[in-house]
Design a protein around this motif. Sequence first.
Motif: not given
Length: 186
Positions: A118, A120-122, A125, A139, A148, A150, A158
């Motif tokens: 969570r 790492d993705r928010t 990022l 990721l 994933e 970006y 993504k």
Amino acid sequence: MGALPKSSCVSPEEYLLGENDRPDGQKYEYVNGQIYAMAGASRGHNQLSMAFAGLLFLHLRGSRCQVFQSDMKVEIQTFNDTRYYYPDVQVTCEDETASHFNQSPCLVIEVLSGSTARKDRTEKLAGYRMIPTLQEYVLCSQDTPYVEMYRRSNEWLKESYTEGKTFTLVSVGLEMAVDDLYTFLR
């Protein structure tokens, strides 16, 4: 990863004084005055990080780009935001002068776990996107062949890659097969 029990904010200078060359080997990340302990890494996490770093190292050997693993921090500094993260793998092609962190990576790779996905993705990022030189943020799942990506060039939308697929790291000019990263799962 939890914040250290401190009632006041820590300056970036205080953080760096305490963090660089820690004798106990523990690593902490820094986000705007708060310090967070890093979680330990699993076998799969280490194998995936090593596979990525190894392939990048071989590809970039002899170029001006340098590959770093999880012991080198990335500094993110804007007008009112200061962060220090330890990405699992990073590449910088700039002349970096700080001994314990890079400021200008072109590629950052994080390996996902249940406790970090969570963030790492928010948060990460959003933070990494503030680095002007960053071209790609990758990721990877540590448990299943899943990547994933970006990219700045497509407005950080993504892209997903699974078993049997290939992807290109444009920032370093390297095409990679997802299967080549996940040989440890076979």
